[in-house]
Design an enzyme around this catalytic site. Structure first.
Site, PDB file in Angstrom:
ATOM      1  N   GLU A 159      -2.957  -9.081   2.360  1.00 44.58           N
ATOM      2  CA  GLU A 159      -3.311  -9.718   3.789  1.00 44.58           C
ATOM      3  C   GLU A 159      -5.017  -9.563   3.656  1.00 44.58           C
ATOM      4  O   GLU A 159      -5.615 -10.088   4.450  1.00 44.58           O
ATOM      5  CB  GLU A 159      -2.789  -8.927   4.863  1.00 44.58           C
ATOM      6  CG  GLU A 159      -3.196  -7.292   5.398  1.00 44.58           C
ATOM      7  CD  GLU A 159      -2.710  -6.294   4.512  1.00 44.58           C
ATOM      8  OE1 GLU A 159      -3.031  -5.282   4.727  1.00 44.58           O
ATOM      9  OE2 GLU A 159      -1.774  -6.612   3.392  1.00 44.58           O
ATOM     10  N   CYS A 188       0.952  -1.188  -0.112  1.00 40.48           N
ATOM     11  CA  CYS A 188      -0.090  -0.005  -0.185  1.00 40.48           C
ATOM     12  C   CYS A 188       0.897   1.180  -0.079  1.00 40.48           C
ATOM     13  O   CYS A 188       1.566   1.393  -0.936  1.00 40.48           O
ATOM     14  CB  CYS A 188      -0.943  -0.167   1.130  1.00 40.48           C
ATOM     15  SG  CYS A 188      -2.464   1.265   1.054  1.00 40.48           S
ATOM     16  N   HIS A 216      -3.744  -4.589  -0.817  1.00 38.45           N
ATOM     17  CA  HIS A 216      -3.527  -5.308   0.389  1.00 38.45           C
ATOM     18  C   HIS A 216      -3.759  -6.983   0.315  1.00 38.45           C
ATOM     19  O   HIS A 216      -4.715  -7.324   0.154  1.00 38.45           O
ATOM     20  CB  HIS A 216      -4.302  -4.725   1.571  1.00 38.45           C
ATOM     21  CG  HIS A 216      -4.311  -3.846   1.793  1.00 38.45           C
ATOM     22  ND1 HIS A 216      -3.255  -3.225   3.065  1.00 38.45           N
ATOM     23  CD2 HIS A 216      -4.827  -2.131   1.611  1.00 38.45           C
ATOM     24  CE1 HIS A 216      -3.445  -1.752   2.983  1.00 38.45           C
ATOM     25  NE2 HIS A 216      -4.105  -1.279   2.396  1.00 38.45           N
TER      26      HIS A 216
END
Length: 232
Positions: free
Chosen positions: A208, A97, A206
């Protein structure tokens, strides 16, 4: 009856896993990054300790929020020197990011321009779309030969950002190969979604938060790290 072979102790399997430091510079959401890397098979340490960050197989630089604030946090823990030292030695670094954005020369937000780490030329500017932030799932345009996106080229990833890098002007010097650049589009505006440039890799989205696609991406990146050789 022949007994089934015993599985190796969990500690032995863990010792063979790549070691990763997530740079703890005060960014939010780092715990989810740590958990995602652990689920992908890494031994993870959340720290700003210089020696640990230099010794790890991989370094992850997370970032959320404003460009200038993230840069100030990275500088405060000496993260710029850690990143530079690792890259000089060909040691892998992954930015996520705003961790991608700070790898560029500068970022301009709300009329304020801040210097970045200048690993790549270019400036982070506001997305030119009717609706911002760009929040949610989106496809990407992966380049041929991408190791980061191998097997997940057609998948969707989770984005949360209002700024991005909207041009690429990097001229590699022979014999260095040209970086692989992944693009995405929001509201008709194209921006860089990921870059693979030797030891330095970064993603605007992202991993995750990107479900199975993000997990596969982290596994792909971990597969590029040097792993300890088990004793025979």
């Amino acid at each position: 009856m022949t007994a089934a072979p015993l599985a190796p102790p969990a500690s032995a399997a863990q010792a063979d896993a790549p070691s990763v430091v997530v740079l703890d510079h005060g960014s939010g959401n780092v715990r989810s990054v740590v958990r995602a890397l652990e689920a992908a098979g890494a031994r993870v340490d959340l720290t700003a300790d210089r020696e640990k960050a230099l010794a790890a197989d991989g370094l992850v630089v997370p970032g959320v929020g404003a460009f200038a604030a993230t840069m100030a946090q990275i500088l405060a823990v000496g993260g710029d020197r850690i990143i530079e030292r690792r890259l000089a030695g060909g040691r892998p670094v992954l930015g996520i990011c705003v961790g991608l954005q700070v790898m560029f020369e500068a970022g301009t937000e709300h009329g304020t321009r801040a210097d970045g780490l200048a690993q790549w030329p270019g400036e982070v500017t506001a997305l030119q779309a009717a609706i911002v932030p760009h929040m949610g799932w989106n496809t990407v345009e992966a380049p041929a030969g991408s190791r980061l996106l191998a097997g997940i080229e057609e998948e969707r990833f989770y984005f949360v950002h209002s700024y991005g890098v909207r041009s690429w002007d990097f001229e590699p010097l022979p014999p260095m190969p040209a970086p692989l650049v992944t693009w995405a589009e929001h509201g008709g505006d194209r921006f860089i979604a990921a870059v693979e440039n030797g030891a330095l890799t970064a993603a605007q989205f992202h991993p995750e938060k990107s479900g199975q696609a993000g997990a596969r991406l982290l596994e792909n990146w971990l597969g590029t790290l040097r792993r300890p050789v088990s004793a025979s």
